[in-house]
Enzyme design. Structure first.
Site, PDB file in Angstrom:
ATOM      1  N   HIS A   1      22.087  20.019  56.715  1.00 23.90           N
ATOM      2  CA  HIS A   1      22.209  18.642  56.243  1.00 23.90           C
ATOM      3  C   HIS A   1      22.209  17.632  57.389  1.00 23.90           C
ATOM      4  CE1 HIS A   1      26.816  19.592  56.054  1.00 23.90           C
ATOM      5  NE2 HIS A   1      26.433  19.380  57.286  1.00 23.90           N
ATOM      6  N   ASN A   2      21.580  16.503  57.107  1.00 16.63           N
ATOM      7  CA  ASN A   2      21.544  15.342  58.002  1.00 16.63           C
ATOM      8  C   ASN A   2      20.750  15.565  59.289  1.00 16.63           C
ATOM      9  OD1 ASN A   2      24.487  15.083  56.545  1.00 16.63           O
ATOM     10  ND2 ASN A   2      23.450  13.117  56.755  1.00 16.63           N
TER      11      ASN A   2
END
Length: 212
Positions: free
Chosen positions: A122-123
């Site tokens: 994620h991210n």
């Protein structure tokens, strides 16, 4: 064109000329651009994809990232609220995974090519025209600037920055930021010349001890 067994959620947009392979699942609000190719048994959720992108068989895009608040009484799941933003002319290999962002978005820039069996957490923010080869694992929140190349079976720790045009040798373990245009390798990864010197020194020591 939709092959047999495709499942499409509510409010999905699929651009003209895009082909969707057998048994693909598209979650609600997914956007796929024009002239894309989605291979069989792909799952895509929480994703906006640009034009002319290719996703090969078995890839998983937009699932929750691995986020937990840890405690002795148990691990509490942190809600994952972001999306995956994929640019134009991106290619994602078979059985690779791209997690949705936890707060912001996971981003893959235009023209980036991702091999099979790659994990993008994620991210992560990947710039334009990067190359990521097979079995690479990228932890949460690093930034890979434009034209970065990552060799196969490498691991990148979270929250790092890899500068524009940098290259990481195969099987590297990256724990520090990499300046633009530098070539790094090793475990832990370091500038390539430094790594080569260390390997040469170790080889000489080994020969000396063995009497060769």
């Amino acid at each position: 064109m939709l092959d047999p067994g495709v499942v499409i959620g509510e409010r999905v947009f699929i651009g003209a000329g895009t082909t969707i392979g057998a048994h693909v699942v598209l979650g609600p609000d997914v956007v796929i651009g024009w002239d894309c190719s989605i291979g069989p048994s792909v799952t895509i959720t929480h994703c906006n994809m640009g034009d002319r992108s290719i996703v090969h068989a078995g890839a998983r895009i937009g699932q929750d990232g691995f986020g937990f608040a840890m405690s002795i009484s148990g691990h509490v799941k942190i809600p994952q609220l972001g999306r995956v933003i994929i640019g134009n002319d991106v290619e994602i290999g078979a059985n690779s995974t791209v997690d949705r962002g936890s707060g912001g978005n996971t981003v893959i820039g235009d023209g980036t090519k991702i091999d099979n069996l790659v994990q993008i957490a994620h991210n992560v923010r990947i710039g334009r025209h990067c190359v990521i080869t097979a079995q690479v694992g990228i932890a949460g929140s690093p930034v890979l600037e434009n034209c970065v190349a990552v060799g196969g079976h490498s691991a990148i720790a979270g929250h790092l920055n890899i500068g524009r045009g940098a290259q990481l040798a195969a099987a590297s373990r990256l724990m520090r930021d990499v300046p633009a245009a530098e070539r790094w390798g090793g475990m832990p990864a370091k500038p390539l010349r430094e790594w080569f010197r260390e390997q040469t020194t170790l080889r000489k020591l080994a020969k000396h001890r063995s009497g060769l």
